[in-house]
Design an enzyme around this catalytic site. Structure first.
Site, PDB file in Angstrom:
ATOM      1  N   GLU A 143       0.862  -1.189   0.000  1.00 25.09           N
ATOM      2  CA  GLU A 143       0.000   0.000   0.000  1.00 25.09           C
ATOM      3  C   GLU A 143       0.891   1.229   0.000  1.00 25.09           C
ATOM      4  OE1 GLU A 143      -2.823   2.632   2.919  1.00 25.09           O
ATOM      5  OE2 GLU A 143      -2.738   0.471   3.304  1.00 25.09           O
ATOM      6  N   ARG A 197       0.517  10.439   0.785  1.00 25.34           N
ATOM      7  CA  ARG A 197       0.849  11.461   1.795  1.00 25.34           C
ATOM      8  C   ARG A 197       2.010  12.346   1.364  1.00 25.34           C
ATOM      9  NH1 ARG A 197       0.425   7.474   7.121  1.00 25.34           N
ATOM     10  NH2 ARG A 197      -1.713   6.765   6.691  1.00 25.34           N
ATOM     11  N   THR A 227      -4.600   6.246   1.596  1.00 22.67           N
ATOM     12  CA  THR A 227      -4.980   7.611   1.941  1.00 22.67           C
ATOM     13  C   THR A 227      -5.856   8.240   0.866  1.00 22.67           C
ATOM     14  OG1 THR A 227      -2.705   7.720   2.819  1.00 22.67           O
ATOM     15  CG2 THR A 227      -4.113   9.597   3.231  1.00 22.67           C
ATOM     16  N   LYS A 287     -11.020  -2.031   6.338  1.00 22.52           N
ATOM     17  CA  LYS A 287      -9.838  -1.681   7.121  1.00 22.52           C
ATOM     18  C   LYS A 287     -10.308  -1.088   8.449  1.00 22.52           C
ATOM     19  CE  LYS A 287      -6.825   2.249   6.727  1.00 22.52           C
ATOM     20  NZ  LYS A 287      -5.879   3.024   5.907  1.00 22.52           N
TER      21      LYS A 287
END
Length: 213
Positions: A43, A47, A71, A131
């Site tokens: 993943e 960011r 994100t 998640k």
């Protein structure tokens, strides 16, 4: 590129490393080191500015590598992730807009939940794997055990505050299919460009037991 469903992706390995890169080159080195350690699902978060390019570069490393983008907070990011070469998406939470965007571009989504209300929305939209984020801060093992009562069919990938030591306990829960974590890429190790240590940590993570899968 053939898209795997989330139900298949989360069962490839016990740990999905959550990665944030300062540069595309760093991303390529880390992705290769993790892959050599047996971790084939990554993943890569958005960011930093390097995220999208790192996704594209990493997705070309090997035919069996599975690159997710993390994100995701807007529909635009979902579209950008798909164009960059991501094969699944991960969001810290869930909105109908993000859900629709993922459906529209055909990007399998692992949405984040933290509360029962979050879970009810995810179930309403058809998700059976989510998640749990931020896992430790939101109640950790005790919260996931509590969720198993009202939501017996739901499966979780807890992420946030999980260490290699804690991972074993999370993976032992019957409603956990894998865990996410950043312990495979400590900042000091990346700063030293110690890719062999990343591979060592990946190899240890890939060998963690999953009694329920």
């Amino acid at each position: 590129m053939q898209m795997k469903p989330v139900s298949e992706i989360v069962r490839i390995g016990p740990v999905i490393p959550v990665l944030t890169f300062e540069s595309v080159e760093q991303g390529e080195h880390v992705a290769r080191a993790l892959y050599e350690g047996g971790v084939t699902v990554l993943e890569i978060t958005l960011r930093t500015a390097a995220g999208l390019q790192a996704i594209g570069r990493a997705s070309q490393l090997a035919p069996d590598i599975v690159i997710g983008v993390g994100t995701l907070t807007t529909a635009t990011q979902v579209e950008q992730a798909k164009r960059a070469g991501a094969t699944f998406g991960v969001s810290p939470g869930l909105t109908r807009e993000i859900h629709r965007a993922a459906q529209d571009v055909g990007l399998p989504l692992l949405p984040g939940v933290m509360t029962p209300s979050d879970i009810l929305l995810a179930l309403e939209l058809g998700y059976d794997i989510v998640k749990f984020f931020p896992a430790q801060q939101a109640g950790g093992l005790d919260m996931l055990q509590a969720f198993s009562g009202p939501f017996p069919a739901l499966r979780f990938c807890p992420t946030g505050g999980i260490t290699q030591e804690l991972a074993t306990s999370f993976l032992a829960l019957p409603n956990v299919v894998c865990v996410g974590g950043s312990w495979l890429t400590p900042r000091a190790v990346l700063a030293a460009q110690n890719w062999a240590e990343v591979t060592r940590l990946a190899r240890a993570a890939s060998q963690l037991a999953r009694p329920n899968t």
